[in-house]
Design a protein around this motif. Structure first.
Motif, PDB file in Angstrom:
ATOM      1  N   VAL A   1       4.256   2.044  11.899  1.00  0.00           N
ATOM      2  CA  VAL A   1       3.403   1.634  12.784  1.00  0.00           C
ATOM      3  C   VAL A   1       3.322  -0.051  12.566  1.00  0.00           C
ATOM      4  O   VAL A   1       3.197  -0.752  13.888  1.00  0.00           O
ATOM      5  CB  VAL A   1       2.061   2.120  12.240  1.00  0.00           C
ATOM      6  N   PHE A   2       3.370  -0.791  11.538  1.00  0.00           N
ATOM      7  CA  PHE A   2       3.549  -1.926  11.373  1.00  0.00           C
ATOM      8  C   PHE A   2       4.766  -2.664  12.077  1.00  0.00           C
ATOM      9  O   PHE A   2       4.656  -3.885  12.904  1.00  0.00           O
ATOM     10  CB  PHE A   2       3.540  -2.465   9.910  1.00  0.00           C
ATOM     11  N   TYR A   3       6.019  -2.127  11.853  1.00  0.00           N
ATOM     12  CA  TYR A   3       7.214  -2.702  12.365  1.00  0.00           C
ATOM     13  C   TYR A   3       7.248  -2.360  13.806  1.00  0.00           C
ATOM     14  O   TYR A   3       8.185  -3.122  14.304  1.00  0.00           O
ATOM     15  CB  TYR A   3       8.237  -2.248  11.604  1.00  0.00           C
ATOM     16  N   LYS A   4       6.779  -1.512  14.339  1.00  0.00           N
ATOM     17  CA  LYS A   4       6.447  -1.499  16.126  1.00  0.00           C
ATOM     18  C   LYS A   4       6.060  -2.821  16.548  1.00  0.00           C
ATOM     19  O   LYS A   4       6.293  -3.140  17.741  1.00  0.00           O
ATOM     20  CB  LYS A   4       5.700  -0.441  16.352  1.00  0.00           C
ATOM     21  N   ARG A   5       5.042  -3.360  15.754  1.00  0.00           N
ATOM     22  CA  ARG A   5       4.350  -4.742  16.072  1.00  0.00           C
ATOM     23  C   ARG A   5       5.004  -6.107  16.010  1.00  0.00           C
ATOM     24  O   ARG A   5       5.091  -7.069  16.336  1.00  0.00           O
ATOM     25  CB  ARG A   5       3.013  -4.640  15.714  1.00  0.00           C
TER      26      ARG A   5
ATOM     27  N   ALA B   1      -7.206  -2.560  12.328  1.00  0.00           N
ATOM     28  CA  ALA B   1      -7.231  -2.383  11.040  1.00  0.00           C
ATOM     29  C   ALA B   1      -6.328  -3.094   9.946  1.00  0.00           C
ATOM     30  O   ALA B   1      -6.432  -3.560   8.973  1.00  0.00           O
ATOM     31  CB  ALA B   1      -6.579  -0.716  10.984  1.00  0.00           C
ATOM     32  N   ILE B   2      -5.167  -3.370  10.670  1.00  0.00           N
ATOM     33  CA  ILE B   2      -4.067  -4.277  10.099  1.00  0.00           C
ATOM     34  C   ILE B   2      -4.818  -5.589  10.018  1.00  0.00           C
ATOM     35  O   ILE B   2      -4.639  -6.313   8.867  1.00  0.00           O
ATOM     36  CB  ILE B   2      -2.920  -4.446  11.112  1.00  0.00           C
ATOM     37  N   ASN B   3      -5.385  -6.073  10.876  1.00  0.00           N
ATOM     38  CA  ASN B   3      -5.999  -7.650  10.971  1.00  0.00           C
ATOM     39  C   ASN B   3      -6.965  -7.634   9.790  1.00  0.00           C
ATOM     40  O   ASN B   3      -7.168  -8.477   9.158  1.00  0.00           O
ATOM     41  CB  ASN B   3      -6.587  -7.724  12.340  1.00  0.00           C
ATOM     42  N   LYS B   4      -7.873  -6.678   9.806  1.00  0.00           N
ATOM     43  CA  LYS B   4      -9.044  -6.674   8.772  1.00  0.00           C
ATOM     44  C   LYS B   4      -8.515  -6.301   7.510  1.00  0.00           C
ATOM     45  O   LYS B   4      -8.903  -7.037   6.312  1.00  0.00           O
ATOM     46  CB  LYS B   4      -9.695  -5.290   9.154  1.00  0.00           C
ATOM     47  N   ALA B   5      -7.426  -5.606   7.337  1.00  0.00           N
ATOM     48  CA  ALA B   5      -6.820  -5.384   5.908  1.00  0.00           C
ATOM     49  C   ALA B   5      -6.231  -6.690   5.181  1.00  0.00           C
ATOM     50  O   ALA B   5      -6.454  -7.077   4.264  1.00  0.00           O
ATOM     51  CB  ALA B   5      -5.629  -4.313   6.050  1.00  0.00           C
ATOM     52  N   ALA B   6      -5.660  -7.519   6.383  1.00  0.00           N
ATOM     53  CA  ALA B   6      -4.826  -8.618   5.830  1.00  0.00           C
ATOM     54  C   ALA B   6      -6.097  -9.684   5.705  1.00  0.00           C
ATOM     55  O   ALA B   6      -5.842 -10.374   4.640  1.00  0.00           O
ATOM     56  CB  ALA B   6      -3.977  -9.224   7.221  1.00  0.00           C
TER      57      ALA B   6
ATOM     58  N   ILE C   1      -0.800  -4.709   3.057  1.00  0.00           N
ATOM     59  CA  ILE C   1      -1.321  -4.596   4.111  1.00  0.00           C
ATOM     60  C   ILE C   1      -1.403  -3.068   4.634  1.00  0.00           C
ATOM     61  O   ILE C   1      -2.220  -2.706   5.119  1.00  0.00           O
ATOM     62  CB  ILE C   1      -0.916  -5.464   5.087  1.00  0.00           C
ATOM     63  N   MET C   2      -0.069  -2.513   4.760  1.00  0.00           N
ATOM     64  CA  MET C   2      -0.050  -1.208   5.077  1.00  0.00           C
ATOM     65  C   MET C   2      -0.907  -0.275   4.518  1.00  0.00           C
ATOM     66  O   MET C   2      -1.464   0.537   4.864  1.00  0.00           O
ATOM     67  CB  MET C   2       1.546  -0.699   4.823  1.00  0.00           C
ATOM     68  N   LYS C   3      -0.746  -0.404   3.028  1.00  0.00           N
ATOM     69  CA  LYS C   3      -1.745   0.532   2.166  1.00  0.00           C
ATOM     70  C   LYS C   3      -3.336   0.284   2.594  1.00  0.00           C
ATOM     71  O   LYS C   3      -4.091   1.264   2.731  1.00  0.00           O
ATOM     72  CB  LYS C   3      -1.320   0.337   0.637  1.00  0.00           C
ATOM     73  N   GLU C   4      -3.705  -0.826   2.585  1.00  0.00           N
ATOM     74  CA  GLU C   4      -5.198  -1.135   2.705  1.00  0.00           C
ATOM     75  C   GLU C   4      -5.394  -0.847   4.174  1.00  0.00           C
ATOM     76  O   GLU C   4      -6.692  -0.117   4.288  1.00  0.00           O
ATOM     77  CB  GLU C   4      -5.403  -2.811   2.800  1.00  0.00           C
ATOM     78  N   ALA C   5      -4.560  -0.912   5.335  1.00  0.00           N
ATOM     79  CA  ALA C   5      -4.972  -0.581   6.752  1.00  0.00           C
ATOM     80  C   ALA C   5      -4.633   1.065   6.644  1.00  0.00           C
ATOM     81  O   ALA C   5      -5.056   1.423   7.784  1.00  0.00           O
ATOM     82  CB  ALA C   5      -4.106  -1.207   7.595  1.00  0.00           C
ATOM     83  N   GLU C   6      -4.081   1.650   5.910  1.00  0.00           N
ATOM     84  CA  GLU C   6      -3.471   3.168   5.932  1.00  0.00           C
ATOM     85  C   GLU C   6      -2.930   3.475   6.910  1.00  0.00           C
ATOM     86  O   GLU C   6      -3.142   4.217   7.938  1.00  0.00           O
ATOM     87  CB  GLU C   6      -5.068   4.032   5.940  1.00  0.00           C
ATOM     88  N   ILE C   7      -1.878   2.855   6.936  1.00  0.00           N
ATOM     89  CA  ILE C   7      -0.735   2.934   8.320  1.00  0.00           C
ATOM     90  C   ILE C   7       0.561   3.083   7.610  1.00  0.00           C
ATOM     91  O   ILE C   7       0.718   2.782   6.493  1.00  0.00           O
ATOM     92  CB  ILE C   7      -0.706   1.925   9.110  1.00  0.00           C
ATOM     93  N   GLU C   8       1.333   3.855   8.387  1.00  0.00           N
ATOM     94  CA  GLU C   8       2.865   3.783   7.969  1.00  0.00           C
ATOM     95  C   GLU C   8       3.577   2.754   8.300  1.00  0.00           C
ATOM     96  O   GLU C   8       3.123   1.938   9.249  1.00  0.00           O
ATOM     97  CB  GLU C   8       3.366   5.194   8.724  1.00  0.00           C
ATOM     98  N   PRO C   9       4.673   2.549   7.558  1.00  0.00           N
ATOM     99  CA  PRO C   9       5.335   1.209   8.023  1.00  0.00           C
ATOM    100  C   PRO C   9       6.170   1.295   9.386  1.00  0.00           C
ATOM    101  O   PRO C   9       5.902   0.125   9.921  1.00  0.00           O
ATOM    102  CB  PRO C   9       6.725   1.449   6.959  1.00  0.00           C
TER     103      PRO C   9
END
Length: 236
Positions: free
Chosen positions: A54-58, A22-27, A44-52
Motif C-alpha cells: 500500500v505504501f510503495y504503490k504511492r 492514515a499514512i499522513n496521520k501516522a507519520a 509508519i506502516m505499522k502505525e497506519a496499519e497498512i501493508e508495504p
C-alpha cells in the motif's frame, strides 16, 4: 463454537483517501514523538496499519514520502505572513508574527521538528524547505525595509536576530534554559512576549521619529532653507 464465531471480523475496506489520511496521520504522530530522522517507513506502516504494498504503490521510499509530506505543511505559518502583508498596523503585525512563532515552537509542533531536521541533516528535502521558508519571508522583509529606508534602523537585521533567537531558544529547550529562560515554562514564554512587545514599541518609536524628521525637513525646504542646514537640523 460455531463456524460463524470462528470467522475473523473483517475491518471495513478503506478508500484511497482513507489510506492516504492514515499514512499522513501516522507519520505526523511519529514525527512529533521521534523526529524526522528517527521515523522509519516500517514505523509508519505499522502505525497506519497498512501493508508495504500500500505504501510503495504511492512512494518509492521515505525520501519521496517526506518530500510530499512537508509540501502539505506550512513552514512559517504562511497564512499569518499573508495577513501581515495586508495589515494596517505594521508594527502590530510584526509583534503578532513573532508571538505566533514563539507559541508554535515553544510547544510540540511539526514546525519545530522540521527545523531540527534541517539543522541536523543536509539533504534535498531540508534544502527545499529552508529555501521555501526564505522565499515566503523575503517579500515581507522587503515591505518592512521600505518603511525604514533612509534611517539607521536595519529592520531586516533586527528581524533576523529576533527570529533566530526564538529558533535557538526553542530548539535548545530540551537541553537547558538559556540565560535562565526556559520556554517549557509558560511564565517564561510570557516574559519573552513582553520583551518582544518592548522591542517592537521601540521600533515603532524610531519609525515615528523618522516620520517627524521628514515633515520638519519638508517644511524647511518650503521656507527655502538649504539642504546642509536641513541635514544638521534633522540629525539633532
Amino acid at each position: 463454537m460455531s463456524s460463524e464465531q470462528n470467522k475473523k471480523v473483517r475491518k471495513p475496506r478503506r478508500t484511497k483517501g482513507d489510506l492516504d489520511n492514515a499514512i499522513n496521520k501516522a507519520a505526523e504522530r511519529l514525527i512529533m514523538e521521534r523526529g524526522f530522522s528517527n521515523t522509519l517507513i516500517t514505523d509508519i506502516m505499522k502505525e497506519a496499519e497498512i501493508e508495504p504494498t500500500v505504501f510503495y504503490k504511492r512512494y518509492k521510499n521515505i525520501d519521496e514520502f517526506y518530500g510530499e509530506f512537508v509540501k502539505k505543511r506550512d513552514y512559517w505559518f504562511s497564512d499569518v505572513i499573508k495577513n501581515a502583508m495586508n495589515g494596517e498596523d505594521m508594527m502590530e503585525d510584526v509583534y503578532n508574527m513573532l508571538c505566533c512563532l514563539l507559541s508554535e515552537l515553544s510547544g510540540k509542533s511539526l514546525m519545530l521538528e522540521l527545523l531540527r531536521w534541517e539543522v541536523a541533516q543536509d539533504n534535498d528535502i531540508t534544502n527545499y524547505t529552508s529555501k521555501l521558508r526564505e522565499e515566503h519571508t523575503l517579500p515581507l522583509a522587503g515591505k518592512y525595509l521600505s518603511h525604514y529606508f533612509g534611517t539607521n534602523v536595519d529592520i531586516v537585521a533586527w528581524s533576523a536576530l529576533l527570529i533566530g533567537g526564538i529558533y535557538y531558544l526553542c530548539l535548545h529547550k530540551d537541553r537547558a534554559p538559556f540565560c535562565g529562560i526556559d520556554v517549557n515554562n509558560p511564565n517564561h514564554v510570557e516574559r519573552l512576549k513582553m520583551a518582544l512587545h518592548a522591542i517592537v514599541d521601540q521600533l515603532r518609536w524610531l519609525m515615528e521619529k523618522q516620520s517627524e524628521k521628514e515633515k520638519i525637513a519638508e517644511n524647511l525646504r518650503k521656507q527655502g532653507v538649504s539642504e546642509d542646514i536641513i541635514k544638521k537640523c534633522v540629525s539633532l
